[in-house]
Design an enzyme around this catalytic site. Structure first.
Site, short mmCIF file in Angstrom:
data_model
loop_
_atom_site.label_atom_id
_atom_site.label_comp_id
_atom_site.label_asym_id
_atom_site.label_seq_id
_atom_site.Cartn_x
_atom_site.Cartn_y
_atom_site.Cartn_z
N MET A 148 -53.48 26.48 -64.74
CA MET A 148 -52.72 26.60 -63.50
C MET A 148 -51.25 26.90 -63.82
O MET A 148 -50.90 28.02 -64.11
CB MET A 148 -52.86 25.32 -62.66
CG MET A 148 -54.28 25.02 -62.24
SD MET A 148 -54.81 26.15 -60.96
CE MET A 148 -56.40 25.45 -60.55
N CYS A 149 -50.41 25.88 -63.77
CA CYS A 149 -48.97 26.11 -63.91
C CYS A 149 -48.55 26.53 -65.32
O CYS A 149 -47.63 27.33 -65.48
CB CYS A 149 -48.20 24.88 -63.45
SG CYS A 149 -48.46 24.55 -61.68
#
Length: 196
Positions: A126-127
Site C-alpha cells: 500500500m503506502c
C-alpha cells in the site's frame, strides 16, 4: 550496492494502529520492526537524512485516524526522531503516497540535493509501494527494503484472496521488474551504509 552520502531513508507509517490485528487480520514478516530499527540506527549514525511519515486516516473507523492512540508512531520510531546527525523531515498524509503529504517531500528532497531514497515501513503493498512507485516516476533512485516492510492478508474482487506473503512478493516483483525500484534487504542496506 552504492549508497550516496545523502541518501534519504523514508520510514512510512510505522504506527501503533497497525498492531491492532483485530482491525487488519493476519500479517507477515514478524522481523520487520527489528529491520526498520536497524535501518534507522544505520542512517542516523552515519548522518544521512531520515523522513518520518505518518498516515492521518480520514476513515471514521480507522485506528490510524488523528486523536486515536493508533495514530502515533510506534515507540521505537518516535524515540528516534531528532536523534540523527543529518537532516530530518516529518510528513503527515491522508493518502497512500508520502509524496502527497505535508510538507512536500519532493520539494524537500530537491532542496537537500537528494537523488536516492530507501523506502521502509507499512504496508508493503500500500503506502510503502505507492511511495516507491512515485519516487521512481519522479526520477529518484529508489531502494525498497523488502524485509523492513509488512502487510496483511487481503480480499479483493471476484472473491480473490491473497496472503500477506503473496502480496509482498507481488509488490517486490512489480517494483523491481517494472523498474520503479531496486528491491533489497535491510541487511544489504545497513552493510552498504556502514561501509561507506
Amino acid at each position: 550496492m552504492e549508497i550516496t552520502e545523502n541518501a534519504a531513508l523514508v520510514v512510512v507509517d510505522v504506527q501503533q494502529g497497525f498492531d491492532d490485528l483485530a482491525s487488519w487480520g493476519p500479517r507477515n514478516n514478524p522481523a520487520a520492526d527489528e529491520n526498520i530499527a536497524a535501518l534507522l540506527a544505520a542512517w542516523q549514525d552515519t548522518g544521512r537524512p531520515v523522513v518520518f511519515v505518518r498516515h492521518d486516516s480520514v476513515k471514521p473507523d480507522s485506528p490510524l485516524r488523528p486523536g486515536q492512540p493508533g495514530n502515533d508512531l510506534k515507540e521505537y520510531v518516535e524515540q528516534r526522531r531528532g536523534l540523527g546527525k543529518g537532516p530530518e523531515l516529518f510528513i503527515t498524509k491522508t493518502v497512500n503516497s508520502a509524496f502527497y503529504g505535508t510538507p512536500d517531500l519532493d520539494a524537500w528532497l530537491k532542496a537537500e540535493g537528494i537523488t536516492q531514497i530507501a523506502v521502509a515501513g507499512i504496508q508493503t503493498n500500500m503506502c510503502a509501494e505507492t511511495t516507491a512507485r512515485m519516487g521512481g516516476n519522479l526520477g529518484y533512485d529508489v531502494l525498497f527494503a523488502y524485509d523492513a516492510t509488512y502487510t496483511f492478508d487481503q480480499t479483493g474482487p471476484f472473491g480473490w484472496s491473497l496472503t500477506a506473503d503473496e502480496l509482498s512478493r507481488a509488490t517486490a516483483v512489480t517494483l523491481h521488474g517494472g523498474g520503479f525500484a531496486r528491491v533489497v534487504t535491510a541487511e544489504e542496506l545497513v552493510s552498504a551504509v556502514r561501509s561507506v
